[in-house]
Design a protein around this motif. Structure first.
Motif, mmCIF file in Angstrom:
data_model
loop_
_atom_site.group_PDB
_atom_site.id
_atom_site.type_symbol
_atom_site.label_atom_id
_atom_site.label_comp_id
_atom_site.label_asym_id
_atom_site.label_seq_id
_atom_site.Cartn_x
_atom_site.Cartn_y
_atom_site.Cartn_z
ATOM 1 N N ALA A 1 0.803 -1.129 0.001
ATOM 2 C CA ALA A 1 0.034 0.128 0.018
ATOM 3 C C ALA A 1 0.877 1.195 0.041
ATOM 4 O O ALA A 1 0.467 2.195 -0.495
ATOM 5 N N ARG A 2 1.986 1.043 0.637
ATOM 6 C CA ARG A 2 2.833 2.437 0.630
ATOM 7 C C ARG A 2 3.695 2.458 -0.685
ATOM 8 O O ARG A 2 3.771 3.547 -0.898
ATOM 9 N N ALA A 3 4.050 1.558 -1.432
ATOM 10 C CA ALA A 3 4.543 1.542 -2.691
ATOM 11 C C ALA A 3 4.606 0.352 -3.392
ATOM 12 O O ALA A 3 4.817 -0.737 -2.658
ATOM 13 N N LEU A 4 4.080 0.492 -4.827
ATOM 14 C CA LEU A 4 4.278 -0.735 -5.661
ATOM 15 C C LEU A 4 5.879 -0.937 -6.028
ATOM 16 O O LEU A 4 6.517 -0.029 -6.334
ATOM 17 N N PRO A 5 6.363 -2.291 -6.169
ATOM 18 C CA PRO A 5 7.728 -2.434 -6.465
ATOM 19 C C PRO A 5 7.830 -1.995 -7.837
ATOM 20 O O PRO A 5 7.064 -1.991 -8.934
#
Length: 718
Positions: free
Chosen positions: A299-303
């Motif tokens: 949710a914070r960042a997609l790879p």
């Protein structure tokens, strides 16, 4: 059946709600639900209270029945005792209510009578088109809209809005995930579907796949009722770029009909679920904290394609512990670009480690500006995809300052920084990280496990970019599956079916006498193999029913009589067709297994791996739900641990991998075209030739033995 996918927007964002069974009896579910809707929700639609024995509750008018309401509500929340539920549902259906949320218990979970009641509920839904949620569930909680159609006294305490959608069957474990809000995790919507008489977890995954306020979907599953509905839902999420993180409980084995074939004994429900999850890009975890850590990181960042890690720490031992975890999970440490190394060398003392991991040493305890100067440099390095910052201890003010530097560094970069709070002492620094959305994992191994899953999801997305997954199981099961009558085809009959499907096999023929056997062998050319021909004898070598390497007519005659007498003494009641004489595969090559089982949830599943007699011991296999998509056959072959043997190792030539890929695809097509009657296929061994030098034909990939189990009724009508 209802259409595959229903619009749930009027259930999740209703304009009007009727609470049927509203009450003021202390601690009754009618009272607790009423308090949650009136006091703790911010619902600006119409709320109708239904209770025939009351004229008003909490200063609001009560209506005697659903029939008497001035308008038809979008949702009826039903909290009457179990005995009254069916009558209320009939009334709601007659009124044209779209959705009924049944909080009452006392149905399928109580035994046969409760199960019959659920069937009656289901019939009401099918007849009227009204959709049912529950029964035996804690309700539906739309946190982002602050609407609690639930009796839970925890509702007012679990209201941290956010981008995670949660779909569970059980209420207790779901509530356990909701309480991760204490770590700052924001969960925007929680559906807990209970007995799933109609709406299932899959329907909410499908809704969340399209919901603009949800970025990541977390799900807790006890069982999947409808494999096709689940597959469609998670594919919808994948198409919209939303990760699905799943915890499947009940992973232990069922040995369903394991005696029939090698493939069946290798393939239990847990392995099939895991294989299908991997195939569809669902991220499988094994515990609640893993579910929470992984979903929050996504949710914070997609790879991105940049997924090498940096470790930034002030303790040498912790740096080494974290580096060990990175290595054990098969992840990569980034090599820093020269400007990063220069920045670290300038700022840190000469005895600090400035490679990766970075060990700032305890110098940061006396000079907090060091973190400010160096953490940002590491996080903005072009080779770094994620920074792990293990914090071993709570050092009061120093740690709080460190937390604020982590927050500042994160504001300046899109590379996720993952602080790990390792201490059991939760001081102000921890609280600060929680307030700023870091939800720190509590141990090194948990954090790195989440990072591995994050990284793997990035790889899966890149491999499947623009690829149409659109997989629907070949034949989902019907109720009462296990009682379906099946029969095993004889080897000769099974091979005839495979031959008709274009699968290459060695020449073979059944001999009715020793002379017959010698004549057949002479015509096909020695050496040959002889095997007992009987649909009742599946494991032929176990009873001495196989002879290999027969190189002349005398040996063939002898083998014929030896095999017939072995079969007569071991299996006196078996119907015997004779002895199958088959051309022997050339020397060299490898023995593999290709099998198909029918999973009750996901239909036909293909299994591939190292074959021969040790298949159950080695259990080195890969699996896919059928039909195969482009690239699946190649990936399955390369997934097994023994792939280096196939690819050629220590001077040994590789096997004919192209022929193996073609065979897997042919088996997939054969199952697709005959899905209604095929129950199991066991091709073991499949002989695969070594790849030949230029100019010489390769022998290909050839099933040497074949068991096919058919569903009798479906086969008869095919």
């Amino acid at each position: 059946m209802h259409a595959q996918h229903t619009d749930l927007s009027h259930l999740i964002h209703p304009r009007s709600i009727a609470l049927v069974g509203a009450s003021d009896r202390a601690n009754s579910i009618g009272e607790r639900t009423l308090i949650n809707l009136v006091k703790h929700s911010r619902f600006d639609g119409d709320l109708y209270l239904v209770n025939p024995g009351k004229s008003e509750l909490m200063g609001r008018r009560c209506w005697p029945s659903v029939a008497s309401l001035p308008e038809t509500p979008d949702v009826a929340v039903v909290v009457v005792p179990a005995t009254g539920v069916l009558a209320v549902l009939e009334e709601c259906a007659a009124r044209g209510v779209r959705f009924a949320v049944i909080l009452s218990s006392g149905f399928g979970e109580t035994g046969a009578e409760g199960e019959r009641e659920q069937q009656r509920m289901s019939a009401i839904a099918q007849r009227s088109g009204m959709r049912l949620y529950g029964p035996n569930c804690p309700g539906l909680t739309n946190v982002n809209a602050q609407l609690g159609m639930t009796f839970s006294p925890s509702f007012p305490h679990d209201l941290v809005k956010g981008p995670i959608g949660l779909a569970t069957q059980g209420g207790g474990l779901g509530r356990n995930v909701m309480q991760a809000m204490e770590r700052g995790i924001g969960i925007g919507l929680w559906a807990s579907t209970g007995n799933e008489v109609d709406l299932q977890v899959a329907d909410f995954i499908h809704y969340m796949a399209d919901a603009p306020d949800i970025k990541v979907i977390a799900t807790l599953l006890e069982g999947i009722k409808d494999g096709a509905r689940f597959a469609a839902a998670v594919q919808r999420a994948a198409a919209n770029g939303k990760p699905v993180v799943a915890l499947k409980v009940g992973r232990s084995e069922y040995g369903r009909r394991a005696a029939q074939s090698h493939t069946a004994s290798l393939t239990g429900s847990a392995e099939v679920n895991s294989a299908v999850f991997r195939q569809l890009g669902v991220i499988e975890v094994h515990d609640i904290d893993e579910l929470v850590d992984t979903a929050w990181l996504l949710a914070r960042a997609l790879p991105t394609e940049r997924d090498a890690l940096a470790i930034y720490c002030s303790s040498g031992g912790t740096s080494a512990l974290t580096a060990d975890a990175v290595g054990a999970e098969g992840l990569t440490l980034a090599a820093f670009a020269p400007p990063t190394t220069e920045a670290l060398r300038t700022a840190l003392p000469g005895y600090a480690a400035i490679g990766n991991p970075v060990d700032t040493t305890a110098a940061v305890l006396s000079d907090a500006t060091l973190i400010e100067k160096t953490l940002g440099a590491v996080a903005s390095d072009p080779n770094v995809g994620l920074v792990v910052v293990p914090i071993t201890l709570d050092y009061g003010e120093t740690t709080t300052r460190m937390a604020s530097h982590i927050i500042q560094a994160q504001q300046a970069t899109s590379t996720p920084i993952v602080p790990i709070w390792m201490s059991d002492r939760l001081g102000d620094g921890y609280k600060l990280l929680v307030e700023h959305g870091f939800a720190p994992p509590r141990s090194v191994n948990k954090a790195i496990a989440a990072v591995r899953r994050w990284t793997e999801y990035g790889h899966w997305r890149r491999r499947n970019a623009g690829r149409q997954l659109a997989r629907v199981p070949t034949v989902p099961s019907q109720p009462g599956e296990n009682s379906i009558a099946t029969r095993a085809l004889s080897e000769a009959e099974a091979k005839a079916r495979l031959r008709d499907a274009g699968i290459r096999l060695l020449p073979s023929e059944v001999a009715g006498s020793a002379e017959d056997a010698a004549r057949i062998a002479q015509a096909m050319g020695f050496p040959v193999v002889a095997k007992i021909a009987s649909a009742q004898i599946l494991h032929k070598s176990d009873i001495g029913g196989v002879r290999v390497g027969l190189s002349d007519a005398t040996a063939v005659r002898q083998a014929w009589s030896d095999i017939m007498s072995a079969a007569g003494s071991h299996c006196p009641d078996a119907a015997i067709d004779g002895v199958l004489i088959e051309k022997m595969a050339p020397a060299g090559g490898l023995e593999l297994i290709v099998g198909v089982t029918r999973d009750p949830t996901f239909g036909h599943v293909l299994t591939f791996g190292i074959g021969g007699i040790h298949v159950e011991v080695l259990r080195d296999v890969s699996r896919r739900m059928l039909p195969l998509a482009d690239g699946d056959a190649a990936a399955m072959i390369r997934e097994i641990r023994a792939w280096p043997l196939l690819a050629g190792i220590r001077g040994r030539p590789p096997v004919d991998v192209a022929a193996l890929e073609a065979l897997l695809q042919q088996v997939s097509d054969f199952v697709r075209d005959n899905a209604a009657w095929i129950d199991e296929i066991d091709l073991n061994p499949v002989w695969v030739d070594l790849a030949r030098e230029a100019g010489k034909p390769a022998g290909g990939a050839i099933p040497l033995d074949a068991v096919i189990v058919a569903r009798q009724a479906a086969e008869a009508s095919a």
